[in-house]
Design a protein around this motif. Structure first.
Motif, PDB file in Angstrom:
ATOM      1  N   TYR A 296     131.804 -29.854  43.601  1.00  0.00           N
ATOM      2  CA  TYR A 296     133.159 -29.879  44.157  1.00  0.00           C
ATOM      3  C   TYR A 296     133.735 -28.480  44.357  1.00  0.00           C
ATOM      4  N   ASN A 297     133.209 -27.526  43.641  1.00  0.00           N
ATOM      5  CA  ASN A 297     133.580 -26.144  43.930  1.00  0.00           C
ATOM      6  C   ASN A 297     132.885 -25.671  45.205  1.00  0.00           C
ATOM      7  N   LEU A 298     131.718 -26.220  45.469  1.00  0.00           N
ATOM      8  CA  LEU A 298     130.984 -25.885  46.691  1.00  0.00           C
ATOM      9  C   LEU A 298     131.629 -26.526  47.911  1.00  0.00           C
ATOM     10  N   ILE A 299     131.994 -27.804  47.773  1.00  0.00           N
ATOM     11  CA  ILE A 299     132.517 -28.575  48.900  1.00  0.00           C
ATOM     12  C   ILE A 299     133.734 -27.924  49.541  1.00  0.00           C
ATOM     13  N   LYS A 300     134.584 -27.354  48.722  1.00  0.00           N
ATOM     14  CA  LYS A 300     135.837 -26.809  49.255  1.00  0.00           C
ATOM     15  C   LYS A 300     135.606 -25.648  50.218  1.00  0.00           C
ATOM     16  N   ASP A 301     134.407 -25.012  50.144  1.00  0.00           N
ATOM     17  CA  ASP A 301     134.144 -23.840  50.975  1.00  0.00           C
ATOM     18  C   ASP A 301     133.243 -24.122  52.174  1.00  0.00           C
ATOM     19  N   VAL A 302     132.869 -25.392  52.396  1.00  0.00           N
ATOM     20  CA  VAL A 302     132.134 -25.708  53.626  1.00  0.00           C
ATOM     21  C   VAL A 302     133.139 -26.040  54.716  1.00  0.00           C
ATOM     22  N   ASP A 303     132.689 -25.961  55.958  1.00  0.00           N
ATOM     23  CA  ASP A 303     133.618 -26.102  57.085  1.00  0.00           C
ATOM     24  C   ASP A 303     133.648 -27.501  57.683  1.00  0.00           C
ATOM     25  N   VAL A 304     132.505 -28.173  57.659  1.00  0.00           N
ATOM     26  CA  VAL A 304     132.402 -29.508  58.264  1.00  0.00           C
ATOM     27  C   VAL A 304     131.535 -30.384  57.361  1.00  0.00           C
ATOM     28  N   LEU A 305     131.938 -31.625  57.175  1.00  0.00           N
ATOM     29  CA  LEU A 305     131.135 -32.592  56.426  1.00  0.00           C
ATOM     30  C   LEU A 305     130.527 -33.594  57.388  1.00  0.00           C
ATOM     31  N   ILE A 306     129.254 -33.930  57.129  1.00  0.00           N
ATOM     32  CA  ILE A 306     128.614 -35.063  57.804  1.00  0.00           C
ATOM     33  C   ILE A 306     128.269 -36.083  56.732  1.00  0.00           C
ATOM     34  N   THR A 307     128.680 -37.328  56.919  1.00  0.00           N
ATOM     35  CA  THR A 307     128.321 -38.375  55.965  1.00  0.00           C
ATOM     36  C   THR A 307     128.303 -39.719  56.669  1.00  0.00           C
ATOM     37  N   ASP A 308     127.960 -40.762  55.917  1.00  0.00           N
ATOM     38  CA  ASP A 308     127.887 -42.095  56.515  1.00  0.00           C
ATOM     39  C   ASP A 308     128.845 -43.051  55.804  1.00  0.00           C
ATOM     40  N   TYR A 309     128.394 -43.610  54.645  1.00  0.00           N
ATOM     41  CA  TYR A 309     129.210 -44.566  53.903  1.00  0.00           C
ATOM     42  C   TYR A 309     129.514 -44.035  52.505  1.00  0.00           C
ATOM     43  N   SER A 310     129.349 -42.756  52.315  1.00  0.00           N
ATOM     44  CA  SER A 310     129.516 -42.152  50.996  1.00  0.00           C
ATOM     45  C   SER A 310     130.993 -41.924  50.672  1.00  0.00           C
ATOM     46  N   SER A 311     131.315 -42.032  49.380  1.00  0.00           N
ATOM     47  CA  SER A 311     132.680 -41.785  48.931  1.00  0.00           C
ATOM     48  C   SER A 311     133.079 -40.320  49.073  1.00  0.00           C
ATOM     49  N   ILE A 312     132.106 -39.445  49.324  1.00  0.00           N
ATOM     50  CA  ILE A 312     132.422 -38.029  49.526  1.00  0.00           C
ATOM     51  C   ILE A 312     133.383 -37.872  50.708  1.00  0.00           C
ATOM     52  N   TYR A 313     133.359 -38.836  51.621  1.00  0.00           N
ATOM     53  CA  TYR A 313     134.284 -38.814  52.756  1.00  0.00           C
ATOM     54  C   TYR A 313     135.726 -38.686  52.270  1.00  0.00           C
ATOM     55  N   PHE A 314     136.095 -39.512  51.297  1.00  0.00           N
ATOM     56  CA  PHE A 314     137.485 -39.533  50.815  1.00  0.00           C
ATOM     57  C   PHE A 314     137.836 -38.249  50.061  1.00  0.00           C
ATOM     58  N   ASP A 315     136.908 -37.737  49.261  1.00  0.00           N
ATOM     59  CA  ASP A 315     137.157 -36.482  48.554  1.00  0.00           C
ATOM     60  C   ASP A 315     137.400 -35.348  49.540  1.00  0.00           C
ATOM     61  N   PHE A 316     136.549 -35.277  50.551  1.00  0.00           N
ATOM     62  CA  PHE A 316     136.614 -34.170  51.495  1.00  0.00           C
ATOM     63  C   PHE A 316     137.899 -34.187  52.323  1.00  0.00           C
ATOM     64  N   LEU A 317     138.511 -35.351  52.471  1.00  0.00           N
ATOM     65  CA  LEU A 317     139.778 -35.423  53.205  1.00  0.00           C
ATOM     66  C   LEU A 317     140.810 -34.464  52.633  1.00  0.00           C
ATOM     67  N   LEU A 318     140.758 -34.241  51.318  1.00  0.00           N
ATOM     68  CA  LEU A 318     141.746 -33.373  50.677  1.00  0.00           C
ATOM     69  C   LEU A 318     141.619 -31.920  51.109  1.00  0.00           C
ATOM     70  N   THR A 319     140.479 -31.534  51.665  1.00  0.00           N
ATOM     71  CA  THR A 319     140.324 -30.160  52.170  1.00  0.00           C
ATOM     72  C   THR A 319     141.005 -29.987  53.523  1.00  0.00           C
ATOM     73  N   GLY A 320     141.270 -31.102  54.217  1.00  0.00           N
ATOM     74  CA  GLY A 320     141.870 -31.036  55.541  1.00  0.00           C
ATOM     75  C   GLY A 320     140.916 -30.566  56.617  1.00  0.00           C
ATOM     76  N   LYS A 321     139.619 -30.577  56.327  1.00  0.00           N
ATOM     77  CA  LYS A 321     138.623 -30.079  57.282  1.00  0.00           C
ATOM     78  C   LYS A 321     137.924 -31.232  58.005  1.00  0.00           C
ATOM     79  N   PRO A 322     137.251 -30.943  59.113  1.00  0.00           N
ATOM     80  CA  PRO A 322     136.656 -31.998  59.950  1.00  0.00           C
ATOM     81  C   PRO A 322     135.504 -32.747  59.273  1.00  0.00           C
ATOM     82  N   ILE A 323     135.358 -34.002  59.685  1.00  0.00           N
ATOM     83  CA  ILE A 323     134.276 -34.853  59.191  1.00  0.00           C
ATOM     84  C   ILE A 323     133.584 -35.520  60.381  1.00  0.00           C
TER      85      ILE A 323
END
Length: 399
Positions: A296-323
């Motif tokens: 989660y310290n790593l996730i905050k510094d990436v620019d774009v997330l690619i996922t499918d049905y993973s709950s990481i989608y909801f976590d990454f929303l808090l960064t305000g970055k594209p998915i």
């Protein structure tokens, strides 16, 4: 085979103790934590454990693990940790008044926790069905044999059933699904935010990310995190998304180069995928837990997330970055692995791709976009670094 038989016999012989221990004295100032079926030190349990150690000195917080690597690591950091079946591990399991399960009773010494108050932190907000809902789907799909096996398992292994006292949550949107999955009333589902998401608000940067910025002159960092597939795991197989779905190595490498992008991939912890990064491209990085200190310290510094049905989608929303949404096997997944709780196309915001060719074009044209404020607020009541604090305060109110 002999070892499995001996384990089975021991479970039968110790079954009466499971019911007797409920009447032992419990200490509500002993809080027990574990994760990853006792093999990992990560996720919501890790974040809450470290918060309690730092901020609640009057609480005896203890980590229980089956992994000698985790044990040695925490011991070296002078954190209270015991092996699951050690004398002290069993002692604290029997004495702890409160237990914090990350995603399964096997996170702890599940045969020695009957009677303690169970707080389930859970390891992800749901798209796919979980808990009792997932078990019901499995019984419907696989027939009477599965049902009989599960009834037998519940009799011999009562400790493995999904019976939390409380589950934590991030939004009222998910409350009915948690109630259904764990047979809970709404007041048992606590809206506090997820402890691990506090990591999304840290200021320090992972050294791995800093190295990428130096090596590639601040590239676009794309992180791909697919979920696991029950249907494959049950057959002893792994999901390798780079074997099909129009994946083309030449197109892949060309797009990453012309857009100055690096591609970070991490398979699910339940399914190990053997990928040789060198055979793909120098801008492809197959991540493992040794590369970074915390996901989660790593996730905050990436620019774009690619996922499918993973709950990481909801976590990454808090960064305000594209998915970028990549549900390549939607029909197969929802019929063979897990049904979803709701309409994916309506509820899940993000640019969608049906194969790798479409993903590459999205990256090339930068046609991804930031999530709307409405979407973030739908899935998160709180958008801050205070989730650990709220969980702890809620526990104190309830105990």
């Amino acid at each position: 085979m002999i070892i499995k038989l001996l384990v089975f016999i021991s479970k039968i012989l110790t079954l009466p103790f499971w019911y007797v221990q409920k009447y032992l004295p419990w200490n509500k100032k002993i809080w027990l934590f574990g994760a990853g079926s006792g093999m990992l030190y990560f996720d919501n349990a890790k974040w809450l454990f470290e918060y309690v150690l730092t901020n609640e000195k009057h609480i005896n917080a203890v980590w229980i693990t089956r992994s000698r690597d985790v044990y040695k690591k925490l011991k070296s950091e002078k954190k209270p940790v015991y092996l699951t079946n050690s004398i002290k591990g069993i002692y604290y399991s029997l004495r702890a008044g409160l237990i914090f399960i990350n995603n399964h009773p096997k996170d702890l010494n599940c045969r020695a926790i009957n009677g303690a108050m169970q707080f389930w932190l859970w390891h992800g907000l749901m798209m796919k069905q979980i808990g009792e809902d997932a078990r019901l789907f499995s019984m419907q799909k696989n027939g009477i044999k599965t049902k009989l096996f599960q009834l037998f398992q519940e009799f011999i292994y009562p400790e493995l059933s999904y019976k939390p006292d409380y589950v934590i949550n991030t939004s009222v949107f998910f409350t009915p699904f948690f109630c259904s999955a764990f047979n809970l009333s709404p007041e048992k589902v606590l809206i506090t935010g997820y402890p691990r998401n506090d990591g999304l608000f840290l200021s320090e940067k992972e050294s791995f990310i800093a190295d990428l910025d130096n090596r590639f002159d601040h590239p676009v960092k794309v992180l791909y995190l697919p979920t696991w597939r029950d249907s494959l795991l049950n057959k002893g197989l792994s999901f390798n998304p780079f074997d099909s779905y129009n994946f083309d190595i030449l197109q892949f490498s060309e797009v990453l180069k012309v857009t100055n992008t690096v591609f970070l991939f991490k398979g699910h912890d339940f399914q190990n995928i053997n990928i040789n990064s060198d055979t793909l491209y120098e801008r492809f990085f197959n991540l493992n837990d040794h590369i970074y200190s915390d996901l989660y310290n790593l996730i905050k510094d990436v620019d774009v997330l690619i996922t499918d049905y993973s709950s990481i989608y909801f976590d990454f929303l808090l960064t305000g970055k594209p998915i970028i949404l990549a549900p390549f096997d939607y029909e197969n997944y929802t019929t063979q692995s897990r049904p979803l709780y709701y309409d994916y196309s309506k509820e899940i915001e993000g640019v969608k791709a049906s194969n790798w060719s479409e993903v590459f074009e999205i990256i090339r044209n930068k046609s991804y976009y930031k999530p709307s404020i409405e979407t973030v607020q739908k899935f998160h009541k709180y958008n801050d670094n205070l989730s650990c604090k709220r969980v702890t305060e809620k526990v104190f109110q309830l105990v």
